[in-house]
Scaffold this active site. Structure first.
Site, PDB file in Angstrom:
ATOM      1  N   LYS A  51      53.602  44.987  37.407  1.00  0.00           N
ATOM      2  CA  LYS A  51      54.137  45.939  38.386  1.00  0.00           C
ATOM      3  C   LYS A  51      53.422  45.750  39.719  1.00  0.00           C
ATOM      4  CE  LYS A  51      53.052  49.970  39.822  1.00  0.00           C
ATOM      5  NZ  LYS A  51      53.395  50.038  41.243  1.00  0.00           N
TER       6      LYS A  51
ATOM      7  N   CYS B 197      39.006  44.649  48.934  1.00  0.00           N
ATOM      8  CA  CYS B 197      38.095  45.372  48.040  1.00  0.00           C
ATOM      9  C   CYS B 197      36.653  44.910  48.207  1.00  0.00           C
ATOM     10  CB  CYS B 197      38.551  45.235  46.599  1.00  0.00           C
ATOM     11  SG  CYS B 197      38.848  43.546  46.122  1.00  0.00           S
TER      12      CYS B 197
ATOM     13  N   GLU C  46      39.498  45.466  38.105  1.00  0.00           N
ATOM     14  CA  GLU C  46      38.915  44.974  39.350  1.00  0.00           C
ATOM     15  C   GLU C  46      39.130  46.083  40.369  1.00  0.00           C
ATOM     16  OE1 GLU C  46      38.315  44.019  42.650  1.00  0.00           O
ATOM     17  OE2 GLU C  46      40.021  42.650  42.706  1.00  0.00           O
TER      18      GLU C  46
ATOM     19  N   GLU D 262      34.993  54.146  49.978  1.00  0.00           N
ATOM     20  CA  GLU D 262      35.746  52.952  50.337  1.00  0.00           C
ATOM     21  C   GLU D 262      36.836  53.387  51.327  1.00  0.00           C
ATOM     22  OE1 GLU D 262      38.308  51.120  47.296  1.00  0.00           O
ATOM     23  OE2 GLU D 262      37.568  49.189  47.982  1.00  0.00           O
TER      24      GLU D 262
END
Ligand code: NDP
Length: 786
Positions: A191, A299, A265, A393
């Site tokens: 997806k 990331c 991850e 983040e």
């Protein structure tokens, strides 16, 4: 007309827009909307949602919202295709992967433009970085398929892989997941992210074009709910997810107890460390490649600059000067450095986090950006380590700058985060840089470089940045199911232990009770309670009934013993050989102990003898089970270092009270971990006898800690403890599920097995699998050659 003199006045580039015509045509052909790609064909479009070009805000496509039925159909297609796909030879699978690589190459301009229009990233990046890396990934994994049987003997695929990917590198993340999965003989249901589904759909077209067998690759588009239907599907055997830590934790809980393989991850807040002797100009370019690459939607972006106080002012000056030259704007323009943010929702998130930071006192230095879904490249100073800008983040082109005084300061600031994805270290002193690389807790570390990637090197995080690697040998291993022990069955639930008052105790006193072993010392249990150990003739002794507090003390002691992991493999081997020799010298006592539990002499001798051999085996492995050097780029090598996980909680099986304990703690110790072990609940005395052996064998205090008592109660505390880095549990099925659920708290790595019947005496009781569980790979990139 522009004349040369005009150009020389400003030295500006003229406009060099990339034409979107090829993509516009393709989108126009699909103006009615895209369906899912299931079983080798596109379904009719249904439940459509709009996809926009973030740079213009215009709707560019309509895509189907995948419902549970669509996911189910995709999983069924993948399931029925899987045996045939796995039955092909590695060479045959390799040919398909080569064909994919070639066709991606042939369509590379189309894919680059489509990626840029869908995601907002500059065409320069999609053309020169994303798509070439996609191609490289498929070629590399075609190679793995070719040699799989030689390199991973007895390996088998998981089956059906459910993969969910984010919007920041849409096609590249697809390649990272699909290429190894297919190489290993798995089939896939993937997806893509709701904001960026288009290159995945174009890729499905390529799969069709090269004649990939039906059902081997299935793409279902949709939002988070569709993602949850994929990761939660009962017939999916392995889940691979890239995205936020928050969703990663949800998936960890969702898959607990399902037996599915899982790699995560997740997010990061990676340090970018600049020492006083660094080449500052090069480091400035490193920051550009780190945080202003892909609008900071990366990331592993170096989003926290830590700079040595001595050069901080100069570095900030250089950085601000460079910041002012960055061009933010039309992503299709070839001179654009910073493109559009993926979606107004993400833009709002960036703005809101920055506003909170400013309210906390942060000072902004910003470049230019057009109106619309753009955010200017931003440097933030006057940021405290606890500021929201230094901890969250942001996933935008925003970097903080903080100073440090000593290398120790730098390391402690770098590690002051719940994440551990990447780090970039800048110094002309290679000794210093490598020393810091060893101390930073991050899965990928770049020395004098940043954001370098290659299919031949693993990528993935430590701590709350997730677990599992993508790329390289370890990435391949993540798509192969672990060899299953030949015999295994679940243990039955154990009855709760009845504590006896500590004084007086029938048949003995507390002083003759086996105590706990914490920090290299015998310790009375906090509860003061003991429990009787059933033996051949009534009770064979008393064991301490440990509780939460004892576990906490043991974890604290283990944390303090970190020096064990820093020792050389040779030194650890010497200590472990000594343990084996000392156990051998006392083997008769251990045989008697096992006989007292009701074992036959023959069985007891065999268990003790195998335990001794096993200790020798892991001692021998301590300086041999190690990593690799990857030739990733002509100017760099990548050191894949096997590092210990840290503190491992180990809940031992009931059977084989000595051998089960030894088989689990030894691989952990050999690889440099410290352990808090809960021995066999019913017969812990074989393990507690061992602490006399440990005491005389130079094992430093705190490296092995033993807490006896109720396995499930003690396990719960260990699995919930944030200072425990991994949890191994060999007990009941339900116990394993609880461990996996609890592990989501700090995303500790787990190894759970309802494996009471694992044959500890035979080959299943020992091997490299145990060593892999005891290590994680840190990939350190260093300059090498020209
Ligand atoms: P998410 O983690 O929500 O999304 C990643 C993928 O997971 C998407 O395909 C998403 O679908 C899907 N998803 C969402 N919820 C679930 C679920 N419960 N089960 C299974 N799949 C799910 O990230 P966002 O896109 O929402 O971004 C939010 C923040 O996460 C960003 O601001 C950024 O900070 C961070 N992020 C980090 C990434 C990284 O690689 N470290 C990547 C992306 C984001 P859908 O797209 O439809 O929501």
């Amino acid at each position: 007309m522009t004349i040369i003199q005009d150009i020389l006045k400003t030295m500006d580039y003229g406009p060099a827009p990339e034409s979107p015509a090829i993509v516009d045509d393709w989108l126009a052909e699909h103006a009615d909307g895209f369906g899912h790609f299931i079983g080798g064909a596109f379904t009719g479009p249904s439940a459509l949602f709009e996809v926009t070009n973030p740079a213009t805000g215009k709707v560019i496509a309509k895509v189907s919202q995948g419902r549970a039925e669509d996911v189910d159909a995709a999983v069924k297609a993948a399931r029925s295709a899987q045996p045939g796909w796995a039955a092909l030879s590695g060479h045959e699978r390799a040919r398909y992967l080569y064909a994919i690589a070639r066709h991606v190459q042939q369509h590379s301009r189309f894919l680059a433009v489509l990626e840029t229009i869908d995601n907002g990233k500059p065409i320069r990046e999609s053309r020169d970085i994303d798509i070439p890396l996609v191609v490289r990934h498929f070629y590399h994994h075609a190679g793995w398929a070719e040699i799989l049987e030689d390199e991973f003997p007895d390996a088998r695929p998981h089956g059906v892989c459910g993969q969910v990917i984010p919007w920041n590198f849409p096609l590249l993340m697809l390649a990272w997941k699909v290429a190894p999965a297919l190489a290993a003989g798995n089939t896939v249901v993937l997806k893509p992210a709701e904001y960026t589904p288009l290159t995945a759909l174009a890729f499905a077209g390529i799969a069709h074009e090269i004649g990939l067998p039906k059902g081997v690759l299935n793409i279902v588009t949709g939002d988070g709910e569709t993602g949850a239907a994929v990761t939660g599907h009962k017939d999916v055997n392995k889940v691979a997810f890239t995205g936020s830590t928050q969703v990663g934790k949800i998936i960890r809980r969702q898959t607990a107890g399902s037996g599915k393989g899982l790699t995560l991850e997740l997010g990061g807040k990676s340090p970018f460390i600049v020492f006083a002797d660094a080449d500052l100009d090069a480091a400035v370019e490193g920051v550009v490649d780190s945080i202003w690459f892909n609008q900071g939607e990366v990331c592993c972006a170096g989003s926290r600059i830590l700079v040595a106080e001595a050069v901080a002012e100069r570095f900030e000056q250089l950085l601000r000067r460079r910041l002012a030259t960055l061009i933010a704007g039309d992503p299709l323009e070839k001179s654009t450095d910073v493109g559009a943010v993926v979606h107004p929702v993400q833009l709002e998130r960036i703005r809101s986090l920055v506003e909170q930071g400013v309210a906390e006192g942060a000072v902004l230095h910003q470049g230019e950006a057009p109106g619309g879904c753009f955010y200017p490249p931003t440097l933030v100073t006057n940021v405290q380590p606890a500021s929201i800008l230094a901890t969250e983040e942001i996933f935008g082109p925003v970097v903080t700058l903080t100073t440090f005084r000593t290398p120790e300061d730098a390391v402690s600031l770098a590690n002051n985060t719940r994440y551990g994805l990447a780090a970039s270290i800048w110094s002309e002193n290679i000794n210093l840089a490598i020393d810091i690389a060893a101390q930073v807790r991050a899965g990928v570390t770049w020395v004098n470089c940043a954001n370098l990637f290659d299919a031949g090197a693993g990528f993935g995080g430590y701590r709350e940045s997730g677990f599992g690697r993508e790329g390289g040998r370890e990435g391949m291993r993540a798509y192969l199911a672990e060899p299953r022990p030949k015999s295994r069955s679940s243990e039955s639930d154990l009855p709760a232990l009845k504590p006896y008052p500590s004084d007086p105790v029938a048949g003995g006193t507390i002083d003759r009770t086996a105590k706990l072993y914490i920090g290299g010392k015998q310790a009375r249990p906090d509860s003061g309670y003991v429990y009787p150990i059933a033996g051949a003739k009534g009770n064979s002794g008393l064991a301490s009934l440990g509780n939460r507090k004892d576990i906490r003390n043991a974890v604290e002691a283990a944390c303090k013993a970190a020096g064990w992991g820093a020792q050389t493999g040779h030194n650890r081997a010497q200590v472990l050989y000594y343990v084996a020799e000392n156990l051998a010298a006392r083997s008769a006592e251990f045989v008697d102990r096992l006989i007292s539990f009701g074992q036959t002499k023959k069985a007891a001798e065999s268990e003790v003898e195998t335990s001794i051999r096993r200790i020798f085996w892991y001692a021998a492995q301590a300086d041999k089970f190690d990593g690799a050097v990857h030739q990733t780029k002509s100017s760099h090598v990548t050191l894949a270092m096997y590092e210990p996980l840290g503190v491992i909680g180990i809940a031992c099986p009931i059977r084989m009270p000595l051998l089960g304990f030894v088989s689990l703690i030894l691989p952990a110790l050999a690889m440099g971990n410290r352990v808090v072990a809960v021995p066999s609940q019913t017969h812990p005395l074989a393990a507690t006898d061992l602490y006399q052996v440990l005491d005389t064998s130079d094992i430093p205090g705190g490296v092995v800690n033993i807490v006896t008592g109720e396995r499930e109660t003690l396990t719960k505390t260990l699995a919930n403890h944030d200072a425990v880095d991994a949890m191994w549990y060999f007990g009941t099925k339900d116990g394993g599920r609880k461990v996996e659920e609890a592990s989501a708290g700090n995303l500790k790595q787990t190894w759970v097995e309802d494996g009471a019947a694992r044959d500890w005496l035979g080959a299943d009781g020992q091997g490299r699998t145990f060593l892999h569980h005891a290590t994680q790979v840190k990939n350190i990139w260093i300059p090498y050659g020209e």
